[in-house]
Design a protein around this motif. Structure first.
Motif, PDB file in Angstrom:
ATOM      1  N   PRO A   1       0.728  -1.183  -0.088  1.00 20.22           N
ATOM      2  CA  PRO A   1       0.091  -0.027   0.055  1.00 20.22           C
ATOM      3  C   PRO A   1       0.801   1.244   0.120  1.00 20.22           C
ATOM      4  N   ALA A   2       1.933   1.062   0.493  1.00 17.89           N
ATOM      5  CA  ALA A   2       2.871   2.317   0.831  1.00 17.89           C
ATOM      6  C   ALA A   2       3.269   2.922  -0.927  1.00 17.89           C
ATOM      7  N   LEU A   3       3.027   2.155  -1.868  1.00 16.93           N
ATOM      8  CA  LEU A   3       3.436   2.634  -3.207  1.00 16.93           C
ATOM      9  C   LEU A   3       2.433   3.771  -3.600  1.00 16.93           C
ATOM     10  N   ARG A   4       1.523   3.647  -3.277  1.00 16.02           N
ATOM     11  CA  ARG A   4       0.313   4.591  -3.467  1.00 16.02           C
ATOM     12  C   ARG A   4       0.629   6.085  -2.830  1.00 16.02           C
ATOM     13  N   GLN A   5       1.038   5.876  -1.793  1.00 13.14           N
ATOM     14  CA  GLN A   5       1.686   7.351  -1.045  1.00 13.14           C
ATOM     15  C   GLN A   5       2.869   7.797  -1.552  1.00 13.14           C
ATOM     16  N   LEU A   6       3.481   7.034  -2.089  1.00 16.84           N
ATOM     17  CA  LEU A   6       5.035   7.654  -2.812  1.00 16.84           C
ATOM     18  C   LEU A   6       4.846   7.970  -4.107  1.00 16.84           C
ATOM     19  N   ALA A   7       3.876   7.716  -4.900  1.00 11.35           N
ATOM     20  CA  ALA A   7       3.618   8.005  -6.426  1.00 11.35           C
ATOM     21  C   ALA A   7       3.413   9.531  -6.350  1.00 11.35           C
ATOM     22  N   PRO A   8       4.176  10.436  -6.942  1.00 10.32           N
ATOM     23  CA  PRO A   8       3.869  11.752  -6.963  1.00 10.32           C
ATOM     24  C   PRO A   8       2.734  12.259  -7.824  1.00 10.32           C
TER      25      PRO A   8
ATOM     26  N   ALA B   1      -0.764  12.506 -10.427  1.00 10.80           N
ATOM     27  CA  ALA B   1      -2.432  12.383  -9.845  1.00 10.80           C
ATOM     28  C   ALA B   1      -2.906  10.899  -9.664  1.00 10.80           C
ATOM     29  N   ASN B   2      -3.725  10.701  -8.708  1.00  6.76           N
ATOM     30  CA  ASN B   2      -4.461   9.379  -8.765  1.00  6.76           C
ATOM     31  C   ASN B   2      -3.250   8.164  -8.231  1.00  6.76           C
ATOM     32  N   GLY B   3      -2.054   8.978  -7.364  1.00 10.59           N
ATOM     33  CA  GLY B   3      -1.070   7.965  -7.085  1.00 10.59           C
ATOM     34  C   GLY B   3      -0.595   7.016  -8.200  1.00 10.59           C
ATOM     35  N   ARG B   4      -0.387   7.760  -9.540  1.00  7.71           N
ATOM     36  CA  ARG B   4       0.305   7.064 -10.517  1.00  7.71           C
ATOM     37  C   ARG B   4       1.662   7.790 -10.840  1.00  7.71           C
ATOM     38  N   PHE B   5       2.311   7.111 -11.748  1.00  8.21           N
ATOM     39  CA  PHE B   5       3.760   7.629 -12.252  1.00  8.21           C
ATOM     40  C   PHE B   5       3.658   7.934 -13.600  1.00  8.21           C
ATOM     41  N   HIS B   6       4.569   8.733 -13.932  1.00  4.52           N
ATOM     42  CA  HIS B   6       4.650   9.127 -15.193  1.00  4.52           C
ATOM     43  C   HIS B   6       5.215   8.073 -16.302  1.00  4.52           C
ATOM     44  N   HIS B   7       6.076   7.024 -15.857  1.00  3.35           N
ATOM     45  CA  HIS B   7       6.601   5.975 -16.485  1.00  3.35           C
ATOM     46  C   HIS B   7       6.671   4.899 -15.539  1.00  3.35           C
ATOM     47  N   ALA B   8       7.020   3.831 -16.098  1.00  2.71           N
ATOM     48  CA  ALA B   8       7.061   2.437 -15.356  1.00  2.71           C
ATOM     49  C   ALA B   8       7.894   1.449 -16.311  1.00  2.71           C
ATOM     50  N   MET B   9       9.086   0.716 -15.599  1.00  2.00           N
ATOM     51  CA  MET B   9       9.989  -0.147 -16.498  1.00  2.00           C
ATOM     52  C   MET B   9      10.166  -1.418 -15.793  1.00  2.00           C
ATOM     53  N   ALA B  10      10.710  -2.398 -16.395  1.00  2.00           N
ATOM     54  CA  ALA B  10      10.715  -3.702 -15.851  1.00  2.00           C
ATOM     55  C   ALA B  10      11.645  -4.447 -16.796  1.00  2.00           C
ATOM     56  N   ASN B  11      12.545  -5.292 -16.060  1.00  2.00           N
ATOM     57  CA  ASN B  11      13.526  -6.436 -16.776  1.00  2.00           C
ATOM     58  C   ASN B  11      12.947  -7.604 -16.168  1.00  2.00           C
ATOM     59  N   PRO B  12      11.659  -8.167 -16.447  1.00  2.00           N
ATOM     60  CA  PRO B  12      11.204  -9.376 -15.805  1.00  2.00           C
ATOM     61  C   PRO B  12      12.098 -10.526 -15.943  1.00  2.00           C
ATOM     62  N   PRO B  13      11.849 -11.546 -15.020  1.00  2.00           N
ATOM     63  CA  PRO B  13      12.455 -12.999 -15.180  1.00  2.00           C
ATOM     64  C   PRO B  13      11.852 -13.477 -16.385  1.00  2.00           C
ATOM     65  N   TRP B  14      12.942 -14.326 -17.196  1.00  2.00           N
ATOM     66  CA  TRP B  14      12.660 -14.808 -18.428  1.00  2.00           C
ATOM     67  C   TRP B  14      12.344 -16.319 -18.745  1.00  2.00           C
ATOM     68  N   HIS B  15      12.766 -16.976 -17.319  1.00  2.00           N
ATOM     69  CA  HIS B  15      12.675 -18.537 -17.564  1.00  2.00           C
ATOM     70  C   HIS B  15      11.330 -18.852 -16.998  1.00  2.00           C
ATOM     71  N   PRO B  16      10.781 -19.997 -17.510  1.00  2.00           N
ATOM     72  CA  PRO B  16       9.650 -20.780 -16.762  1.00  2.00           C
ATOM     73  C   PRO B  16       9.838 -21.246 -15.464  1.00  2.00           C
ATOM     74  N   ALA B  17       8.553 -21.311 -14.941  1.00  2.00           N
ATOM     75  CA  ALA B  17       8.845 -21.494 -13.477  1.00  2.00           C
ATOM     76  C   ALA B  17       9.168 -23.022 -13.217  1.00  2.00           C
ATOM     77  N   ASP B  18       9.076 -23.770 -14.052  1.00  2.00           N
ATOM     78  CA  ASP B  18       9.779 -25.409 -14.102  1.00  2.00           C
ATOM     79  C   ASP B  18      11.305 -25.500 -14.354  1.00  2.00           C
ATOM     80  N   HIS B  19      11.871 -24.233 -14.771  1.00  2.00           N
ATOM     81  CA  HIS B  19      13.295 -24.583 -15.296  1.00  2.00           C
ATOM     82  C   HIS B  19      14.316 -24.819 -13.994  1.00  2.00           C
TER      83      HIS B  19
END
Length: 291
Positions: free
Chosen positions: A146-153, A155-173
């Protein structure tokens, strides 16, 4: 000093780690003592730097190690001074630190599932003097503290940009034996849908999502971004060398964007002799944004 921004162009898998001496454990020691020694080894860190020394960067000597993907991803985010960024799976903070070095006036929040890595990220932020502008929270996709909503500067507790370098391997690797490395490499059950769906909830209209992905899943990611209301997609291939197929790509989309899909020329990472191309050096060493 080891420079973590000089691995090869393959997806980071934690194999390029430096050796270190394990803590001494006496033969026949109780299991608890052995486990404590093992944990201490896993949490040992080493000094390094990013962006030609502009960023000091400490990371673990064992397990998962940072590659060039977060540096290139940060250079791909179209942020401007005064805007905000949310990164899911921020690791030890490489991407947020690089973006902050290029744009000192931005504000950011990172989310990291591994508690020890989150602590290390906060230490890196402190050592680079950006704690007042960038914060790291403990948590994992799809659950968001929940703290993320308060940290987002925004409107409506959102950000101008988001980014991610997600994990790439399947769960059974079975390629990662180290717990921290396995967590960084393994996609959760919800896969791409959970990551994109969650990030989409935190982006302002007109804001962007930027992802570093294996080329093999670009079609799935594009489909999901469209479902979540994103358009104006831009695909930016990372070519290992001239004439080689791209294995890693950068993908960006705009929330409520109406522009056409664009395939950009991308970036050639290596010369034939294995060294970085001048264009890649400009990003990795001189904090240049990707065009």
């Amino acid at each position: 000093m080891h420079d973590p921004a000089r691995p090869d162009d393959q997806p980071s898998d934690g194999q390029n780690h430096m050796s270190g001496e394990a803590p001494m454990v006496k033969p026949g020691a109780p299991d608890a003592q052995a486990e404590a020694a093992s944990g201490a080894l896993q949490d040992e860190t080493m000094d390094g730097h990013l962006l030609g020394g502009r960023v000091s960067y400490r990371q673990f000597t064992q397990g998962y190690r940072t590659g060039i993907e977060p540096v290139l991803l940060a250079a791909f985010v179209p942020a401007r001074p005064g805007e905000s960024i949310f990164e899911a799976g921020c690791g030890a903070g490489a991407g947020l630190l690089c973006l902050s070095a290029r744009l000192p006036a931005i504000r950011g929040v990172g989310l990291e599932a591994d508690a020890a890595t989150a602590r290390l990220a906060r230490r890196n932020l402190e050592e680079n003097g950006v704690c007042g502008r960038v914060t790291v929270l403990d948590g994992r996709i799809p659950s968001i503290p929940p703290a993320l909503r308060q940290l987002a500067p925004g409107a409506n507790g959102r950000f101008h940009h988001a980014m991610a370098n997600p994990p790439w391997h399947p769960a059974d690797h079975t390629g990662a034996q180290d717990d921290r490395r396995r967590l960084a490499m393994t996609m959760p059950e919800g896969g791409w849908h959970d990551w994109i769906d969650t990030l989409a909830q935190w982006v302002l209209p007109g804001g962007s999502i930027s992802l570093a992905l294996p080329a093999s899943v670009v079609d799935l990611a594009c489909e999901r971004l469209r479902v979540c209301g994103f358009g104006s997609l831009i695909l930016y291939p990372l070519w290992p060398k001239r004439g080689r197929a791209s294995k890693i790509v950068l993908l960006r989309a705009v929330f409520q964007g109406r522009g056409y899909f664009r395939l950009l020329p991308g970036l050639v990472l290596h010369e034939d002799d294995g060294g970085y191309t001048p264009a890649c050096e400009a990003v990795l060493r001189h904090a240049s944004p990707l065009p």
